[in-house]
Design a protein around this motif. Structure first.
Motif, short mmCIF file in Angstrom:
data_model
loop_
_atom_site.label_atom_id
_atom_site.label_comp_id
_atom_site.label_asym_id
_atom_site.label_seq_id
_atom_site.Cartn_x
_atom_site.Cartn_y
_atom_site.Cartn_z
N GLY B 42 14.77 54.58 63.74
CA GLY B 42 14.97 55.74 64.58
C GLY B 42 14.92 57.02 63.77
N LEU B 43 15.75 57.98 64.16
CA LEU B 43 15.81 59.27 63.48
C LEU B 43 17.09 59.34 62.65
N ARG B 44 16.93 59.66 61.38
CA ARG B 44 18.11 59.74 60.51
C ARG B 44 18.19 61.12 59.87
N LEU B 45 19.40 61.66 59.84
CA LEU B 45 19.63 63.01 59.35
C LEU B 45 19.60 63.03 57.82
N ILE B 46 18.81 63.98 57.28
CA ILE B 46 18.69 64.12 55.83
C ILE B 46 19.66 65.20 55.32
N HIS B 47 19.46 66.40 55.82
CA HIS B 47 20.31 67.55 55.50
C HIS B 47 20.38 68.45 56.72
N TYR B 48 21.38 69.30 56.74
CA TYR B 48 21.47 70.27 57.80
C TYR B 48 22.01 71.59 57.27
N SER B 49 21.83 72.62 58.08
CA SER B 49 22.30 73.96 57.69
C SER B 49 23.01 74.59 58.88
N TYR B 50 24.13 75.22 58.61
CA TYR B 50 24.89 75.89 59.66
C TYR B 50 24.92 77.40 59.46
N GLY B 51 24.04 77.88 58.63
CA GLY B 51 23.89 79.31 58.41
C GLY B 51 23.12 79.55 57.13
N VAL B 52 22.78 80.82 56.88
CA VAL B 52 22.05 81.16 55.66
C VAL B 52 22.88 80.75 54.45
N LYS B 53 22.26 79.99 53.59
CA LYS B 53 22.85 79.48 52.35
C LYS B 53 23.97 78.46 52.58
N ASP B 54 24.19 78.07 53.82
CA ASP B 54 25.19 77.05 54.14
C ASP B 54 24.48 75.76 54.54
N THR B 55 24.55 74.77 53.65
CA THR B 55 23.89 73.51 53.93
C THR B 55 24.81 72.35 53.58
N ASP B 56 24.47 71.19 54.10
CA ASP B 56 25.27 70.01 53.78
C ASP B 56 24.41 68.77 53.92
#
Lengths: 114, 118
Positions: B42-56
């Motif tokens: 299926g689809l698996r999450l690699i990385h995400y961002s919740y704002g400029v320069k904010d990633t996890d």
């Protein structure tokens, strides 16, 4: 550890009949669920969603049912049309969990037979 | 359709080379995501961002890094590509975190990038 399970890899339904796609989840923190539809070589498109305060949500031919006690949701398509042939993904999210996206199932390939 | 553009749409690269995929949005959405789609997964999450320069990090972040220096762009970098990273990569955007605020607050996906590592 699969948090969202779609146990039927494929489903074949006759045109005009009802298609029922099933999804189970294990994460008790999930309180928001979505269904996506995907055609080959395209990105998934949002279809319908439901929050845990409801047990049913309708949008035209599409209805999603949520059974929280069973941790089960289903997508009903009535009547099924040839253009509904696609892969359908179920996804869950913890709305209080921040921005960490959606957890998807592996998908069910729906085939509508003429 | 949400304004999301992924580039390139197709890429073939050699093992060990660095690769950067770009996701560009015109919707001014706060949240951006990178997923990969593989048969049987299926689809698996690699990385995400919740704002400029904010990633996890997401579920399958090993071997990947991301950067978001502007609201509209989210870059995914494979520092040293491996054959196991052959996949279709999807970028997604959302106005808010899923489920927060209103029904239908799902993520909108780009067309995907097919990456082959040989």
């Amino acid at each position: 550890d699969q948090q969202v399970k779609q146990n039927s890899p494929s489903l074949s339904v006759q045109e005009g009949r009802i298609s029922i796609l099933n999804c189970d989840y294990t994460n008790s923190m999930f309180d928001y669920f979505l269904w996506y539809k995907k055609y080959p070589a395209e990105g998934p498109t949002f279809l319908i969603s439901i929050s845990s305060i409801k047990d049913k949500n309708e949008d035209g031919r599409f209805t999603v049912f949520l059974n929280k006690s069973a941790k089960h949701l289903s997508l009903h398509i009535v009547p099924s049309q040839p253009g509904d042939s696609a892969v359908y993904f179920c996804a869950g999210a913890d709305s209080g969990g921040g921005a960490d996206g959606l957890t998807f199932g592996k998908g069910t390939h729906l085939i509508i037979q003429p | 359709d949400a304004g999301i553009t992924q580039s390139p749409r197709h890429k073939v690269t050699e093992t060990g080379t660095p690769v950067t995929l770009r996701c560009h949005q015109t919707e001014n959405h706060r949240y951006m995501y990178w997923y990969r789609q593989d048969p049987g997964h299926g689809l698996r999450l690699i990385h995400y961002s919740y704002g400029v320069k904010d990633t996890d990090k997401g579920e399958v972040s090993d071997g990947y890094s991301v950067s978001r220096s502007k609201t509209e762009d989210f870059l995914l970098t494979l520092e040293s590509a491996t054959s196991s990273q052959t996949s279709v990569y999807f970028c997604a955007i959302s106005r808010g975190a899923p489920g927060q605020g209103y029904e239908g607050s799902g993520a909108f996906f780009g067309q995907g990038t097919r990456l082959t590592v040989v």
